[in-house]
Write an enzyme that holds these catalytic residues in place. Structure first.
Site, PDB file in Angstrom:
ATOM      1  N   GLY A 149      18.109  16.909  14.669  1.00  0.00           N
ATOM      2  CA  GLY A 149      17.272  18.041  15.078  1.00  0.00           C
ATOM      3  C   GLY A 149      15.908  18.103  14.440  1.00  0.00           C
ATOM      4  O   GLY A 149      15.120  18.962  14.784  1.00  0.00           O
ATOM      5  N   ARG A 150      15.636  17.186  13.503  1.00  0.00           N
ATOM      6  CA  ARG A 150      14.482  17.453  12.643  1.00  0.00           C
ATOM      7  C   ARG A 150      13.127  17.152  13.255  1.00  0.00           C
ATOM      8  O   ARG A 150      12.142  17.780  12.901  1.00  0.00           O
ATOM      9  CB  ARG A 150      14.624  16.635  11.357  1.00  0.00           C
ATOM     10  CG  ARG A 150      15.700  17.182  10.485  1.00  0.00           C
ATOM     11  CD  ARG A 150      15.698  16.583   9.121  1.00  0.00           C
ATOM     12  NE  ARG A 150      16.906  16.996   8.427  1.00  0.00           N
ATOM     13  CZ  ARG A 150      17.867  16.169   8.074  1.00  0.00           C
ATOM     14  NH1 ARG A 150      17.761  14.882   8.321  1.00  0.00           N
ATOM     15  NH2 ARG A 150      18.940  16.630   7.470  1.00  0.00           N
ATOM     16  N   PHE A 186      14.603  25.024   4.969  1.00  0.00           N
ATOM     17  CA  PHE A 186      15.822  24.821   5.781  1.00  0.00           C
ATOM     18  C   PHE A 186      15.873  23.422   6.428  1.00  0.00           C
ATOM     19  O   PHE A 186      14.961  22.621   6.250  1.00  0.00           O
ATOM     20  CB  PHE A 186      16.029  25.956   6.786  1.00  0.00           C
ATOM     21  CG  PHE A 186      15.058  26.073   7.930  1.00  0.00           C
ATOM     22  CD1 PHE A 186      14.069  25.152   8.141  1.00  0.00           C
ATOM     23  CD2 PHE A 186      15.171  27.140   8.818  1.00  0.00           C
ATOM     24  CE1 PHE A 186      13.204  25.271   9.204  1.00  0.00           C
ATOM     25  CE2 PHE A 186      14.298  27.267   9.880  1.00  0.00           C
ATOM     26  CZ  PHE A 186      13.320  26.335  10.072  1.00  0.00           C
ATOM     27  N   GLU A 187      16.934  23.164   7.106  1.00  0.00           N
ATOM     28  CA  GLU A 187      17.230  21.834   7.669  1.00  0.00           C
ATOM     29  C   GLU A 187      17.164  20.756   6.599  1.00  0.00           C
ATOM     30  O   GLU A 187      16.721  19.638   6.850  1.00  0.00           O
ATOM     31  CB  GLU A 187      16.242  21.517   8.800  1.00  0.00           C
ATOM     32  CG  GLU A 187      16.437  22.431   9.980  1.00  0.00           C
ATOM     33  CD  GLU A 187      15.869  21.827  11.253  1.00  0.00           C
ATOM     34  OE1 GLU A 187      15.892  20.597  11.370  1.00  0.00           O
ATOM     35  OE2 GLU A 187      15.436  22.580  12.117  1.00  0.00           O
ATOM     36  N   GLY A 188      17.583  21.074   5.411  1.00  0.00           N
ATOM     37  CA  GLY A 188      17.487  20.126   4.301  1.00  0.00           C
ATOM     38  C   GLY A 188      16.162  20.359   3.595  1.00  0.00           C
ATOM     39  O   GLY A 188      15.118  20.212   4.219  1.00  0.00           O
TER      40      GLY A 188
END
Lengths: 621, 435
Positions: free
Chosen positions: A303-304, A425-427
């Site tokens: 998703g990134r 977010f997202e890592g």
């Protein structure tokens, strides 16, 4: 004596040949498999893998028309009907806005058409992201729904699961949420406490546990939940492994905490989700039982890349707003726009926007190539670069606006607050830097194994070869990796930058080899080294992306391509010098390398858990 | 006095300083008692706590009344504070206009300072120095400068500075000005002053684990301080398992309920939870800890080093980090050139699980501590506990005689029970008696 040495040499040659064979054997699958242009991974070996990068990926005219048709109404909706200020103040997205989003089909952008979604390619999805970015809360809500929430079903769901859930999710009738984080578990999968136990009739799992910071937690009716299950290993022992489940709110036992009060993206819903004896039928296991870890990793990795275009969209908007201000605000009878320090900020914003756009669309284009290429490193690089650029640019924009940037009457402070989450977010960016560096080093390390082992063993030929190469390098070596030339991949007006990129890539490859030789597998512990490796790689990827894009723009004669050339050259020069600095830092005992001191300082502080220095006004007498 | 001079000359400046210092010992000796040259405990009582004196049998020194003693007699209201001390000094200056006997007076005042609680007051030291007549002892020609000019007075000046140093008082500009006025630039007190200026600043903060100057009087607070002092982990939790009952509490069956204060860090708690229950843990002590001039005793709960076959190899689980690989799948390790660790031989020791300080030093009290620990460490209930208590803290008994009277910190008087120590009854384990 002579014969003996001859024999030895022959043996060494044979060994070297063997090593080469091994090397070739290992490499082959990389090149033959339909997967992987593996651009980033090849950079670690000092190679430029140009396939899939040059020329810059394009979409067909039909697709372009299609997406433009679609972009129009969405853009109109966002500019005319979405009141971001109200969303931010009230802390929720109004119901009619959500309904309109659903009717536009924005809840099912990447859901295949046969399940009622738009079935957009990654490139198209990225294009729409640019527009959705006009409101942070909405883009986060949408991303949580489809970039992670329902992504699991698309990636690993069975046909039945897809048919059952995707249509309603695509229409927005159901909203999805991704439940991974727990109070004790951020990126540490081993400490997940939520547990799913198989019932006696083996028809369903009973789910118990709590998840925190779940975006869309209160809105969602479909949850992708990760929980520990007992799995019987091949050797008969039972082990706790993670399994992914599709959980409907209707299964019962699901409660929400109150919505969290956040710094930014206040309109998005974030809350705790508790599962208490929720019965999940066995058909709702996503992927395999015990295979949840891979599912989670795939979802997170996929998703990134879209963050690049989301931020680029935001920056473009921001440039419009701030130029307006700078060209009208007068000080000392001059417009702000005439001051060099203000001009610099616009150049910075344009450059960052240009680079991240190039990186994001390049990645999207690579992802759209047939054969599910693995571009997770590239996607992570896009995420890191764009989130950091967003924070920096919004902060600079506030600087241009001075006091009014700080006021709630203007949208800038909201943009600043909203963009802060991007780094987290997202890592978090720190974690992603580790991912970028370690994944690449793993790849390079495997391929270089035989060479490094021979160097360690002191094989004369390898050692002499290495020393010779170092000597040649130090005497000034013109690196040619095939970017320039006649006709080259890169347009001649970008030739200097291309040479810089090639030089960086070549020496990066050498440095990686040295690092592997020095640290071996313990490099995992050298986070400061890894950070620099990741930084260099991000710069290299950015340079490649802008060179590729600008070359294409010149060759097909896009509007204002001279501006693009300026931006591309500017970025390449900056990145080149940054890379040289980082490369010199990676040398052992380089004076720029302050690792030792950094570690010492932080150790002392952490030991005392306070600032250590005495107050400047303190006296001993 | 002349031998001091001669020796001082034969060595350099530095050693003279020390000699003059040791000279200060007998400068206080009254002519009537020449034999108590070095061990006149009457005179040295307040210096004695610094250096433990060899406990050789001493002759009882002849107690002589020092001149000016009457100035420091307690006033009718019995107040002994800075004001009365300053008053005494002022009285001396009025009473003896010609400053006759000022050296004796200053020595006396130095000894009295602690009684009046002004031993840490820079202003008082400056006031004492001010008692010296000015300009009289300054060397005026080159010969006076070479030889120690007015040695008795210089020694006295050094004694004042010495006492300041002992209490960690930094001299200031006033001190410097007074010393110059009294003894001149090239004098031993001035030398001492310069050295103090140089070294006190460097030594003042040399202890990385500073102890507050005034220790808490309450034994529980003192125990908390001591435990915190020993425990490097800042997230360790101090627990008061039992407060000391006031001795006059009515109806208390056991009138001597001592305090028990313990400390345990989360890490220690985790280690204890993973301890193999078939191996005993030991309560050991008492060990001594010096906090300034107070000695406190503590006990530890520890275990022996687990045998190598029991040691669990910490392996990295395969599915651990969701975001990046925790280990690389490479078969070569770190090069020797990049091994920054010094080659240190580490003696591995068994883990320590907790520490405590208690008001009484018998097994009963420590059993209460273990019971208190069991509440937060349920695993401890399954583990046999063996008490290995030393009968007495040994050599500490003698050195503790030097410290001021502090009944609360009185060293353990040996175990009350003579029979071999038994482990906790409820565990039903056979015990091992300790050293």
């Amino acid at each position: 004596m002579f014969g003996c040495s001859l024999l030895r040499r022959a043996a060494a040659v044979a060994r070297a040949w063997q090593g080469l064979e091994v090397l070739r054997a290992r490499r082959r699958p990389l090149h033959t498999s339909p997967q992987c242009p593996a651009f980033a991974k090849e950079l670690f070996l000092g190679n430029l893998e140009l396939k899939g990068i040059f020329p810059f990926p394009e979409v067909s005219q039909d697709e372009l028309n299609e997406i433009n048709q679609f972009v129009g109404p969405v853009e109109k909706f966002f500019t005319e009907e979405v009141d971001s200020r109200k969303i931010d103040q009230e802390g929720k997205i109004p119901v009619d806005t959500l309904e309109k989003l659903k009717s536009l089909g924005l809840f099912g952008m990447q859901v295949p058409e046969e399940y009622g979604g738009l079935g957009l390619s990654n490139t198209m999805y990225a294009r729409l992201g640019e527009i959705i970015s006009m409101d942070g809360s909405i883009s986060v809500t949408l991303a949580a729904h489809q970039a992670i929430g329902l992504k699991g079903i698309i990636l690993v769901g069975s046909e039945e699961q897809k048919a059952k859930y995707l249509p309603k999710l695509a229409s927005g009738e159901h909203i999805a949420a991704f439940c991974l984080t727990e109070p004790a578990s951020g990126s540490d999968a081993a400490s997940i406490q939520t547990r799913a136990t198989l019932s006696e009739d083996k028809k369903h799992f009973v789910l118990n546990g709590s998840k925190v910071w779940i975006t869309n937690g209160a809105l969602a009716s479909i949850f992708t939940v990760f929980a520990k299950t007992e799995v019987v290993d091949s050797d008969g022992s039972t082990k706790d492994k993670i399994t992914a489940f599709i959980v409907e709110r209707g299964f019962g036992g699901i409660t929400n905490g109150k919505p969290e009060d956040k710094l930014g993206i206040r309109g998005s819903n974030t809350c705790e989700v508790h599962f208490e004896n929720t019965k999940v039928p066995v058909e709702n296991v996503l992927g395999e039982v015990g295979g949840g870890f891979k599912v989670a990793m795939n979802i997170l990795n996929s998703g990134r890349f879209s963050m690049g275009t989301i931020v680029a969209g935001m920056l473009k908007k921001l440039i419009e707003l701030t130029t307006e201000y700078a060209c009208t605000r007068k000080q000392f009878n001059r417009n702000l726009s005439e001051f060099g320090l203000i001009q610099e900020k616009f150049a910075l914003m344009a450059q960052k926007a240009y680079v991240m756009e190039s990186m994001a669309y390049l990645t999207a284009g690579m992802l759209d190539q047939p054969g599910f290429p693995d571009c997770s490193i590239e996607a992570a690089m896009v995420k890191v670069f764009s989130s950091e650029a967003a924070w920096q640019c919004v902060s600079e924009a506030l600087q241009i606006l001075g006091g009014s940037g700080y006021m709630k009457d203007y949208p800038y402070e909201r943009m600043l607050r909203d963009s802060r989450i991007l780094l987290i977010f997202e890592g978090t960016n720190e974690i992603l830097r580790m991912y970028i560096a370690l994944t690449g080093l793993q790849h390079a390390g495997r391929i270089l194994t035989s060479r490094i082992n021979e160097l360690k063993r002191g094989n004369v030929i390898t050692v002499m070869e290495t020393i010779g190469r170092r000597l040649r390098d130090s005497l000034g070596r013109a690196v040619d990796l095939g970017l320039t030339g006649n006709p080259g991949f890169v347009h001649p007006s970008l030739g200097d930058s291309a040479v810089k990129l090639e030089e960086n890539v070549y020496y990066f490859g050498r440095t990686v080899e040295t690092l592997l030789l020095r640290f071996g597998k313990t490099i995992v512990e050298e986070q400061l080294v890894l950070k620099r490796v990741a930084n260099i790689l991000i710069n290299l990827y950015g340079m490649t992306a802008v060179l590729s894009r600008a070359s294409r723009s010149i060759r097909i004669g896009l509007q204002n391509h001279d501006h693009e050339v300026l931006l591309a050259n500017m970025f390449c020069v900056e990145a080149y010098f940054q890379n040289l600095f980082s490369l010199s830092q990676l040398d052992k005992y380089a004076p720029e390398n302050l690792d030792e001191q950094i570690k010492k300082v932080s150790q002392q502080i952490l030991e005392k858990r306070a600032y250590v220095c005495a107050h400047p006004l303190d006296r001993t007498s | 006095m002349s031998w001091v001079l001669a020796r001082g000359l034969s060595r350099g400046w530095g050693s003279i300083c020390w000699d003059t210092l040791s000279g200060s010992h007998f400068s206080q000796v009254t002519p009537q008692a020449p034999w108590s040259l070095h061990y006149s405990t009457v005179n040295h009582k307040d210096e004695a706590w610094l250096v433990p004196q060899p406990s050789e049998p001493q002759r009882k020194p002849i107690r002589v009344l020092t001149p000016h003693e009457e100035l420091f007699r307690p006033s009718p209201d019995g107040e002994r504070d800075k004001a009365s001390f300053v008053g005494a000094v002022q009285n001396f200056r009025q009473y003896s206009v010609h400053k006759r006997g000022h050296v004796d007076f200053i020595y006396l005042a130095l000894r009295k300072m602690q009684e009046f609680g002004v031993e840490r007051d820079l202003a008082v030291y400056n006031l004492l120095l001010d008692v010296f007549p000015k300009e009289v002892f300054r060397p005026r020609n080159v010969f006076q400068r070479i030889f120690v000019h007015y040695p008795r007075q210089q020694e006295c000046g050094i004694a004042v500075l010495e006492q300041m140093e002992r209490h960690g008082i930094m001299p200031n500009k006033d001190t410097e000005f007074l010393l110059i006025q009294i003894f001149g630039y090239k004098s031993y007190p001035m030398l001492k002053f310069l050295r103090m200026k140089l070294w006190l600043t460097r030594f003042k903060n040399i202890n990385p684990y500073p102890i507050p100057r005034d220790l808490p009087q309450d034994p529980v607070d003192l125990a908390k301080l001591g435990l915190r002092h020993m425990e490097p982990d800042l997230s360790a939790k101090v627990t008061v398992y039992q407060m000391a009952l006031p001795s006059d509490t009515p109806g208390a069956e056991d009138p001597t309920q001592p305090h028990i204060v313990g400390i345990q860090s989360p890490e220690q708690q985790a280690t204890l939870a993973h301890h193999n229950p078939s191996r005993p843990v030991f309560v050991e002590g008492p060990f001594s800890l010096w906090l300034r001039n107070k000695c406190v005793y503590y006990y530890i709960l520890r275990a022996d080093l687990p045998p190598p076959e029991e040691k669990k190899v910490e392996e990295i689980p395969e599915e651990w980090n969701l975001y990046y690989p925790m280990k690389l799948d490479l078969d070569y390790a770190r090069g020797n050139w990049d091994n920054y660790e010094f080659d240190i031989d580490k003696v591995t020791e068994g883990p320590i699980f907790a520490m405590c300080m208690a008001g009484a030093h018998d097994q009963g009290t420590l059993i209460k501590w273990i019971q208190g620990l069991q509440e937060t460490n349920p695993a401890l209930a399954q583990i046999p506990v063996v008490f290995r208590l030393a009968r007495s803290p040994g050599e500490l008994l003698t050195s503790s005689g030097l410290e001021g009277p502090s009944p609360l910190q009185a060293p353990p008087q040996g175990q009350e029970d003579d029979h071999p120590l038994q482990p906790l009854q409820q565990q039903g384990q056979s015990g091992v008696s300790g050293a």
